[in-house]
Design a protein around this motif. Structure first.
Motif, mmCIF file in Angstrom:
data_model
loop_
_atom_site.group_PDB
_atom_site.id
_atom_site.type_symbol
_atom_site.label_atom_id
_atom_site.label_comp_id
_atom_site.label_asym_id
_atom_site.label_seq_id
_atom_site.Cartn_x
_atom_site.Cartn_y
_atom_site.Cartn_z
ATOM 1 N N ARG A 66 40.302 62.900 48.083
ATOM 2 C CA ARG A 66 40.099 61.732 47.253
ATOM 3 C C ARG A 66 40.706 60.518 47.944
ATOM 4 N N ALA A 67 39.978 59.443 47.934
ATOM 5 C CA ALA A 67 40.490 58.197 48.499
ATOM 6 C C ALA A 67 40.161 57.079 47.513
ATOM 7 N N GLU A 68 40.817 55.937 47.694
ATOM 8 C CA GLU A 68 40.561 54.813 46.804
ATOM 9 C C GLU A 68 40.314 53.569 47.637
ATOM 10 N N THR A 69 39.533 52.668 47.090
ATOM 11 C CA THR A 69 39.320 51.408 47.786
ATOM 12 C C THR A 69 39.150 50.310 46.745
ATOM 13 N N VAL A 70 39.491 49.093 47.153
ATOM 14 C CA VAL A 70 39.435 47.955 46.233
ATOM 15 C C VAL A 70 38.383 46.978 46.732
ATOM 16 N N VAL A 71 37.549 46.487 45.809
ATOM 17 C CA VAL A 71 36.551 45.481 46.183
ATOM 18 C C VAL A 71 36.747 44.237 45.330
ATOM 19 N N THR A 72 36.315 43.101 45.864
ATOM 20 C CA THR A 72 36.388 41.850 45.114
ATOM 21 C C THR A 72 35.103 41.673 44.303
ATOM 22 N N LEU A 73 35.124 40.693 43.400
ATOM 23 C CA LEU A 73 33.909 40.416 42.615
ATOM 24 C C LEU A 73 32.769 39.974 43.529
ATOM 25 N N GLN A 74 33.092 39.228 44.594
ATOM 26 C CA GLN A 74 32.047 38.826 45.546
ATOM 27 C C GLN A 74 31.393 40.065 46.157
ATOM 28 N N GLY A 86 26.945 45.766 42.114
ATOM 29 C CA GLY A 86 27.027 46.100 40.695
ATOM 30 C C GLY A 86 28.022 47.190 40.378
ATOM 31 N N VAL A 87 28.785 47.644 41.372
ATOM 32 C CA VAL A 87 29.716 48.756 41.151
ATOM 33 C C VAL A 87 30.758 48.355 40.097
ATOM 34 N N GLU A 88 31.150 49.320 39.280
ATOM 35 C CA GLU A 88 32.158 49.067 38.249
ATOM 36 C C GLU A 88 33.458 49.764 38.637
ATOM 37 N N SER A 89 34.564 49.230 38.147
ATOM 38 C CA SER A 89 35.860 49.841 38.426
ATOM 39 C C SER A 89 35.876 51.279 37.947
ATOM 40 N N GLY A 90 36.388 52.179 38.770
ATOM 41 C CA GLY A 90 36.505 53.579 38.392
ATOM 42 C C GLY A 90 35.330 54.423 38.846
ATOM 43 N N MET A 91 34.269 53.781 39.318
ATOM 44 C CA MET A 91 33.136 54.566 39.816
ATOM 45 C C MET A 91 33.555 55.325 41.075
ATOM 46 N N THR A 92 32.987 56.504 41.232
ATOM 47 C CA THR A 92 33.360 57.360 42.351
ATOM 48 C C THR A 92 32.147 57.627 43.224
ATOM 49 N N LEU A 93 32.326 57.453 44.505
ATOM 50 C CA LEU A 93 31.261 57.738 45.462
ATOM 51 C C LEU A 93 31.623 59.010 46.206
ATOM 52 N N ARG A 94 30.636 59.789 46.529
ATOM 53 C CA ARG A 94 30.889 61.046 47.221
ATOM 54 C C ARG A 94 30.381 60.961 48.654
ATOM 55 N N ALA A 95 31.275 61.235 49.578
ATOM 56 C CA ALA A 95 30.868 61.328 50.984
ATOM 57 C C ALA A 95 30.821 62.813 51.313
ATOM 58 N N VAL A 154 37.750 47.506 41.180
ATOM 59 C CA VAL A 154 37.368 46.107 41.334
ATOM 60 C C VAL A 154 38.606 45.260 41.048
ATOM 61 N N ALA A 155 38.988 44.441 42.015
ATOM 62 C CA ALA A 155 40.193 43.619 41.862
ATOM 63 C C ALA A 155 39.976 42.561 40.785
ATOM 64 N N ASP A 156 41.042 42.238 40.074
ATOM 65 C CA ASP A 156 40.970 41.147 39.100
ATOM 66 C C ASP A 156 40.703 39.843 39.835
ATOM 67 N N ASP A 157 39.989 38.958 39.171
ATOM 68 C CA ASP A 157 39.657 37.671 39.775
ATOM 69 C C ASP A 157 40.296 36.588 38.913
ATOM 70 N N GLN A 158 40.899 35.591 39.583
ATOM 71 C CA GLN A 158 41.589 34.543 38.820
ATOM 72 C C GLN A 158 40.618 33.656 38.060
ATOM 73 N N ARG A 159 39.400 33.550 38.572
ATOM 74 C CA ARG A 159 38.469 32.590 37.966
ATOM 75 C C ARG A 159 37.548 33.221 36.940
ATOM 76 N N PHE A 160 37.222 34.504 37.135
ATOM 77 C CA PHE A 160 36.193 35.109 36.293
ATOM 78 C C PHE A 160 36.692 36.391 35.625
ATOM 79 N N ASP A 161 36.321 36.552 34.365
ATOM 80 C CA ASP A 161 36.473 37.843 33.703
ATOM 81 C C ASP A 161 35.112 38.509 33.732
ATOM 82 N N ARG A 162 35.126 39.820 33.852
ATOM 83 C CA ARG A 162 33.862 40.535 33.957
ATOM 84 C C ARG A 162 33.639 41.430 32.746
ATOM 85 N N GLU A 163 32.413 41.390 32.219
ATOM 86 C CA GLU A 163 32.013 42.350 31.185
ATOM 87 C C GLU A 163 30.668 42.896 31.626
ATOM 88 N N GLY A 164 30.679 43.991 32.377
ATOM 89 C CA GLY A 164 29.440 44.560 32.886
ATOM 90 C C GLY A 164 28.779 43.598 33.857
#
Ligand SMILES: [Zn+2]
Ligand SMILES: [Zn+2]
Length: 376
Positions: free
Chosen positions: A120-128, A225-234, A256-266
């Motif tokens: 298991r590994a983890e990675t963080v992405v920005t809203l962009q 369109g990935v959502e926080s907590g989604m898991t990809l399988r390699a 998905v990292a929190d963004d200072q400017r935007f809140d996300r709902e789906g």
């Protein structure tokens, strides 16, 4: 073989619940399974008997008949256990019941067989990156087959000899006599820890473990369109298996990292914008910072505090989709905190023209504050 008392065979009371019956059957089936007892012909007979008993007690009609009349109508050698097996033989039923929980040593009797662990590994992405999708290269550690001994664990690289304790089975069966009859328990072989093999001269690199930890790198494509907590399988990027066992997979959890400017709902993004009273009252057109550049927002005349302006297509895409959701902009109307004389005069005039009460003003450091002080 005809079972005369299925309750006795499974060792359950007459009022046993279906769950108790099933659990007793599973325990006995595991204990007497021919694959576990290859050298004990009695075990196979017992296994068939247990299966037949279960085929009666798990069938409501047959169970009711036995409960009422005390007989089973199964013909020797036909029906019952045979049907229940579905013609698939012992292997299939064993897999079906114990496949997931059995572990390498129990599932496969080949000495040295072991399935590779999933990682298991983890990675963080920005809203962009949620907007565009992104390719990530992950570096991690995984267990690979030892190159020195080719996964045999031996100093000379040869296939190890069979464990003398369990004769390559990886498990040992103990039989204890109790008041209730003989109890059989199966445990992992203490000599070989379930591998079924014996290594007398261990490989210098892996010390008989057969694997070595190595640095690994994998590129994964994170879809838009990935959502926080989604898991990809390699697939196949986990630890190596041994003795023909498959390599495990790597599961990558995306945050998905929190963004200072935007809140996300789906697919929807939310932000807020400050408006002056004049902008809100008269309407305006603004440029605000969107997720991917400046966007124009139309402010209708008469916008109220808390009104939400919708900018279509400036939100986020659906998973792996291209059409984007909306950006919702909440209007925050800012009331001036300091007014000079000219501004005050104009606001009074505005109130008069509007037919509104003209404010007298109240400010401890402003124009009326001075009057209060004089009166004291
Ligand atoms: Zn052993
Ligand atoms: Zn080695």
């Amino acid at each position: 073989m005809a079972v005369t008392d299925p309750y006795a065979v499974l060792g359950v009371p007459r009022d046993a619940t279906p769950d108790q019956i099933k659990s007793a059957y599973r325990k006995l089936a595991r204990q007497y399974h021919p694959d576990v007892n290859p050298d004990d012909p009695g075990a196979e007979e017992k296994f068939k008997e247990v299966s037949e008993a279960y085929s009666i007690l798990s069938d409501s009609d047959k169970k009711a008949r036995f409960d009422r009349y005390g007989v089973t109508d199964d013909q020797p050698g036909a029906g019952g256990a045979g049907d229940f097996m579905g013609g698939g033989g012992f292997g299939d039923i064993f897999e079906a019941f114990f496949g997931a929980a059995g572990g390498g040593a129990q599932r496969n009797r080949r000495p040295g067989y072991r399935e590779g662990d999933d990682l298991r590994a983890e990675t963080v992405v920005t809203l962009q990156e949620v907007l565009s999708g992104v390719e990530r290269t992950l570096r991690y550690k995984r267990e690979r087959v030892c190159r020195t001994c080719s996964g045999n664990g031996t100093a000379d690289g040869a296939v190890p000899s069979t464990c003398p304790t369990c004769k390559g089975q990886g498990v040992v069966v103990r039989v204890a006599q109790t008041l209730l009859g003989s109890m059989r328990t199966q445990t992992t072989c203490p000599t070989c820890q379930g591998s079924g093999q014996q290594i007398t001269d261990a490989c210098r690199t892996c010390h008989g473990r057969k694997t070595e930890v190595s640095d690994a790198e994998v590129s994964i494509t994170i879809p838009p369109g990935v959502e926080s907590g989604m898991t990809l399988r390699a697939g196949g990027q986990g630890n190596d298996g041994l003795g023909g066992g498959p390599t495990g997979d790597l599961y990558v959890v995306v945050h998905v990292a929190d963004d200072q400017r935007f809140d996300r709902e789906g697919q929807t993004l939310r932000t807020a914008v400050d408006l002056t009273f004049a902008q809100a009252a008269m309407g305006d057109s603004l440029e605000i910072e969107g997720l991917d550049g400046l966007i124009e927002v139309g402010v209708p005349a008469g916008t109220q505090p808390g009104d939400v302006l919708r900018v279509r297509g400036e939100g986020l895409p659906r998973l792996q989709g291209s059409t984007r959701g909306d950006l919702l902009v909440e209007a925050n109307i800012v009331v001036p905190t300091k007014l000079n004389d000219a501004q005050q005069a104009l606001l009074k005039e505005f109130a008069e023209v509007s037919g509104e009460p003209v404010p007298k003003g109240h400010n401890k450091e402003g124009f009326l504050g001075g009057l209060f002080k004089k009166k004291k």
